[in-house]
Motif scaffolding. Sequence first.
Motif, PDB file in Angstrom:
ATOM      1  N   MET A  60      -3.242  20.308   1.567  1.00 40.22           N
ATOM      2  CA  MET A  60      -3.449  18.861   1.594  1.00 40.22           C
ATOM      3  C   MET A  60      -2.456  18.150   0.675  1.00 40.22           C
ATOM      4  SD  MET A  60      -5.956  17.971   3.611  1.00 40.22           S
ATOM      5  CE  MET A  60      -7.252  18.768   4.574  1.00 40.22           C
ATOM      6  N   GLN A  61      -2.290  18.679  -0.525  1.00 43.86           N
ATOM      7  CA  GLN A  61      -1.359  18.064  -1.472  1.00 43.86           C
ATOM      8  C   GLN A  61       0.080  18.143  -0.963  1.00 43.86           C
ATOM      9  OE1 GLN A  61      -1.977  19.263  -5.640  1.00 43.86           O
ATOM     10  NE2 GLN A  61      -4.065  19.836  -5.095  1.00 43.86           N
ATOM     11  N   ARG A  62       0.407  19.250  -0.312  1.00 41.19           N
ATOM     12  CA  ARG A  62       1.754  19.427   0.229  1.00 41.19           C
ATOM     13  C   ARG A  62       2.049  18.389   1.316  1.00 41.19           C
ATOM     14  NH1 ARG A  62       3.475  22.597   4.439  1.00 41.19           N
ATOM     15  NH2 ARG A  62       5.695  23.110   4.440  1.00 41.19           N
ATOM     16  N   ILE A  63       1.082  18.153   2.185  1.00 42.82           N
ATOM     17  CA  ILE A  63       1.255  17.162   3.244  1.00 42.82           C
ATOM     18  C   ILE A  63       1.441  15.771   2.639  1.00 42.82           C
ATOM     19  CG2 ILE A  63       0.128  16.010   5.187  1.00 42.82           C
ATOM     20  CD1 ILE A  63       1.246  18.828   5.767  1.00 42.82           C
ATOM     21  N   LEU A  64       0.648  15.450   1.627  1.00 46.53           N
ATOM     22  CA  LEU A  64       0.780  14.147   0.973  1.00 46.53           C
ATOM     23  C   LEU A  64       2.164  13.986   0.347  1.00 46.53           C
ATOM     24  CD1 LEU A  64      -2.740  13.855  -0.732  1.00 46.53           C
ATOM     25  CD2 LEU A  64      -1.870  12.437   1.141  1.00 46.53           C
ATOM     26  N   GLN A  65       2.641  15.035  -0.294  1.00 45.50           N
ATOM     27  CA  GLN A  65       3.968  14.973  -0.919  1.00 45.50           C
ATOM     28  C   GLN A  65       5.063  14.777   0.131  1.00 45.50           C
ATOM     29  OE1 GLN A  65       4.862  14.811  -4.005  1.00 45.50           O
ATOM     30  NE2 GLN A  65       2.978  15.314  -5.093  1.00 45.50           N
ATOM     31  N   LEU A  66       4.938  15.477   1.247  1.00 43.31           N
ATOM     32  CA  LEU A  66       5.967  15.395   2.283  1.00 43.31           C
ATOM     33  C   LEU A  66       5.938  14.058   3.027  1.00 43.31           C
ATOM     34  CD1 LEU A  66       5.728  19.013   3.753  1.00 43.31           C
ATOM     35  CD2 LEU A  66       7.650  18.046   2.456  1.00 43.31           C
ATOM     36  N   ARG A  67       4.750  13.442   3.114  1.00 44.05           N
ATOM     37  CA  ARG A  67       4.615  12.200   3.880  1.00 44.05           C
ATOM     38  C   ARG A  67       4.695  10.947   3.025  1.00 44.05           C
ATOM     39  NH1 ARG A  67       6.357  11.576   8.020  1.00 44.05           N
ATOM     40  NH2 ARG A  67       7.696  13.135   7.125  1.00 44.05           N
ATOM     41  N   LYS A  68       4.730  11.093   1.696  1.00 41.98           N
ATOM     42  CA  LYS A  68       4.782   9.897   0.847  1.00 41.98           C
ATOM     43  C   LYS A  68       6.050   9.105   1.162  1.00 41.98           C
ATOM     44  CE  LYS A  68       7.119  11.979  -3.144  1.00 41.98           C
ATOM     45  NZ  LYS A  68       6.990  12.354  -4.567  1.00 41.98           N
ATOM     46  N   GLY A  69       5.912   7.815   1.140  1.00 38.80           N
ATOM     47  CA  GLY A  69       7.030   6.945   1.499  1.00 38.80           C
ATOM     48  C   GLY A  69       7.107   6.673   2.986  1.00 38.80           C
ATOM     49  N   HIS A  70       6.382   7.493   3.791  1.00 41.94           N
ATOM     50  CA  HIS A  70       6.390   7.317   5.250  1.00 41.94           C
ATOM     51  C   HIS A  70       5.085   6.718   5.751  1.00 41.94           C
ATOM     52  CE1 HIS A  70      10.118   9.648   5.772  1.00 41.94           C
ATOM     53  NE2 HIS A  70       9.646  10.451   4.842  1.00 41.94           N
ATOM     54  N   ILE A  71       3.988   6.981   5.048  1.00 39.36           N
ATOM     55  CA  ILE A  71       2.679   6.495   5.485  1.00 39.36           C
ATOM     56  C   ILE A  71       2.236   5.349   4.580  1.00 39.36           C
ATOM     57  CG2 ILE A  71       1.953   8.657   6.541  1.00 39.36           C
ATOM     58  CD1 ILE A  71       0.392   9.265   3.963  1.00 39.36           C
ATOM     59  N   THR A  72       1.413   4.452   5.128  1.00 38.58           N
ATOM     60  CA  THR A  72       0.925   3.311   4.359  1.00 38.58           C
ATOM     61  C   THR A  72      -0.493   3.524   3.850  1.00 38.58           C
ATOM     62  OG1 THR A  72       0.111   2.198   6.353  1.00 38.58           O
ATOM     63  CG2 THR A  72       2.378   1.744   5.674  1.00 38.58           C
ATOM     64  N   ASN A  76       0.831  -1.208   0.000  1.00 38.50           N
ATOM     65  CA  ASN A  76       0.000   0.000   0.000  1.00 38.50           C
ATOM     66  C   ASN A  76       0.865   1.258   0.000  1.00 38.50           C
ATOM     67  OD1 ASN A  76      -2.947   0.144  -0.042  1.00 38.50           O
ATOM     68  ND2 ASN A  76      -2.697   1.590   1.627  1.00 38.50           N
ATOM     69  N   ARG A  77       1.984   1.221   0.719  1.00 37.14           N
ATOM     70  CA  ARG A  77       2.889   2.377   0.758  1.00 37.14           C
ATOM     71  C   ARG A  77       3.427   2.691  -0.643  1.00 37.14           C
ATOM     72  NH1 ARG A  77       6.173   0.446   3.953  1.00 37.14           N
ATOM     73  NH2 ARG A  77       5.524   1.427   5.906  1.00 37.14           N
ATOM     74  N   VAL A  78       3.825   1.653  -1.359  1.00 32.47           N
ATOM     75  CA  VAL A  78       4.373   1.846  -2.706  1.00 32.47           C
ATOM     76  C   VAL A  78       3.320   2.420  -3.648  1.00 32.47           C
ATOM     77  CG1 VAL A  78       5.282   0.646  -4.733  1.00 32.47           C
ATOM     78  CG2 VAL A  78       6.125   0.056  -2.451  1.00 32.47           C
ATOM     79  N   HIS A  79       2.114   1.861  -3.596  1.00 32.36           N
ATOM     80  CA  HIS A  79       1.074   2.323  -4.522  1.00 32.36           C
ATOM     81  C   HIS A  79       0.508   3.683  -4.112  1.00 32.36           C
ATOM     82  CE1 HIS A  79       0.766  -1.083  -7.280  1.00 32.36           C
ATOM     83  NE2 HIS A  79       1.100  -1.839  -6.241  1.00 32.36           N
ATOM     84  N   LEU A  80       0.532   3.971  -2.817  1.00 36.69           N
ATOM     85  CA  LEU A  80       0.139   5.306  -2.377  1.00 36.69           C
ATOM     86  C   LEU A  80       1.117   6.340  -2.920  1.00 36.69           C
ATOM     87  CD1 LEU A  80      -1.757   7.068  -0.657  1.00 36.69           C
ATOM     88  CD2 LEU A  80      -0.261   6.618   1.301  1.00 36.69           C
ATOM     89  N   GLN A  81       2.389   6.011  -2.910  1.00 35.00           N
ATOM     90  CA  GLN A  81       3.399   6.917  -3.451  1.00 35.00           C
ATOM     91  C   GLN A  81       3.187   7.117  -4.953  1.00 35.00           C
ATOM     92  OE1 GLN A  81       7.326   6.157  -2.041  1.00 35.00           O
ATOM     93  NE2 GLN A  81       8.339   7.345  -3.640  1.00 35.00           N
TER      94      GLN A  81
END
Length: 513
Positions: free
Chosen positions: A389-401, A345-350
């Motif tokens: 919202m988009q900024r938070i997603l970009q900063l947290r990608k790879g860290h959240i599942t 899920n982490r990979v596909h979320l990224q």
Amino acid sequence: MFVCFMRRTRWLRRVASRSACTRELEPRVRFAPSPTGFLHLGGLRTALYNYLFAKQRGGTFILRLEDTDQTRLVPAAADAIEDMLEWAGIPPDESRRRGGACGPYVQSERLQLYAQATSSLLQSGHAYYCFCTNQRLELLKKEAQRSGHVPRYDNRCRQLHPEQVQEKLSRGVARTVRFKLSAGTEPFKDLIFGWNRHDVASVEGDPVILKSDGFPTYHLASVVDDHHMRISHVLRGCEWLISTCKHLQLYRALRWTPPSYAHLPLLLNRDGNKLSKRQGDIFIQQFREHGTLPEALLDMITHAGSGFNSNRIGRRLDELIDEFNISKITTHSALLDLDKLPDFNRVHLQHRIDDEDQCVLMADELRRLVLHTHGSQMSDCDVLHPQYMQRILQLRKGHITSVQELLDPMYSYLWLRPHVTRQQLQEVTSEAANIIAAVIQLVRGHGSLVCTEHLNSELKLITNKLKNTKYNIMMRVLRLTLSGLQKGPSVAEMIVCLGEQEVCVRLQAALEH
């Protein structure tokens, strides 16, 4: 006996060759679940392999609902099954909902077809009426169990004279219709298990094909439906491998050309046990509710088995279609490790976050979740802005599942401004005001806050300048000021996520209260 065997063998090879020539160009496959429950991982894998096989060859994927067991139907299950296929990104081309030229796509609406086929089998002598009561059948079962044999019907009613049959029919005696199994074996070539032969007549009694309520059993219904829906290939679970010989006998008795068969190996837990529906955690709705991405689920169940030119995490649906190779499916069971799902899920979320259009949709979903979870406590509506919202997603990608993970209390600082007083900070250290003033100066003069490593270095330099302050004390002050929490993400991470303006607002507010 040998002559009959050779005739059957030649017939099977002839129809197999004819099927390959006429149907391979535009295959028609079907996923035929029973709406006696909701879609689970095993069913999703069967549907996916059918979908991949059809789409790779420009064919048609059909959803057919096999609801002949009316006593076990679950309300709303039929709609839920199709909903989950659509959510997973593998919608049928033909179904009860979508329509099609070969409908109806629900077996209970096709009873006339089964009655016609049964009548044809009765007239040709390949089937007969059975008047045995449930009590007699139960006695046969118990007697076999007592003697250590596998329970089977003794074909008693096959021996009835026509006059006896007519007499019972005229009196309205309850009856079923059974198919006469032929002795010997009918070899067939399965696309996965190779050549198979099972002398079903030597181990089983004649099977019921039409029940007393007028509904067919699976054996008759699947054959009739596959024929009338022009199914070219049947991809189904290997539990039906032995029954295929019965189905081929039905095809031969009805003088129909059978489809090609491919029986998929079992999908098991990593310990080798069957996936348990009773656990409730293998149903697709559960994964959806917990924030699992459909492409991650498809990637995981294909990664656990075989049938692809490569085996790597991160494959999307179009890649699965390109890489699918039915000749590479092995006969051994596929072991599924659900503990690895967060990694998928982490990979596909990224992947989604990296895609501009998908990121917009993810940000909108995150906004709805934040409003639902924190809406009544929010004082700053700027955090609901799409860009934030988009900024938070970009900063947290790879860290959240999953997106839902951002609703965890440790991330509440992203959406809620804490109410921290100067007195609370003074209880941590008398240097709290000096720490905050120094960090405000750092942040305002820092420019773009994107590098946590550089920020950590700068924060350590501040500790060196404030001679009466230890680094861990400064971190406690800043974490409390920015999030209201004693534990949580690193201070540098929070500063980067919140941004210069919001960090300064929170630090300044703590000094003023």
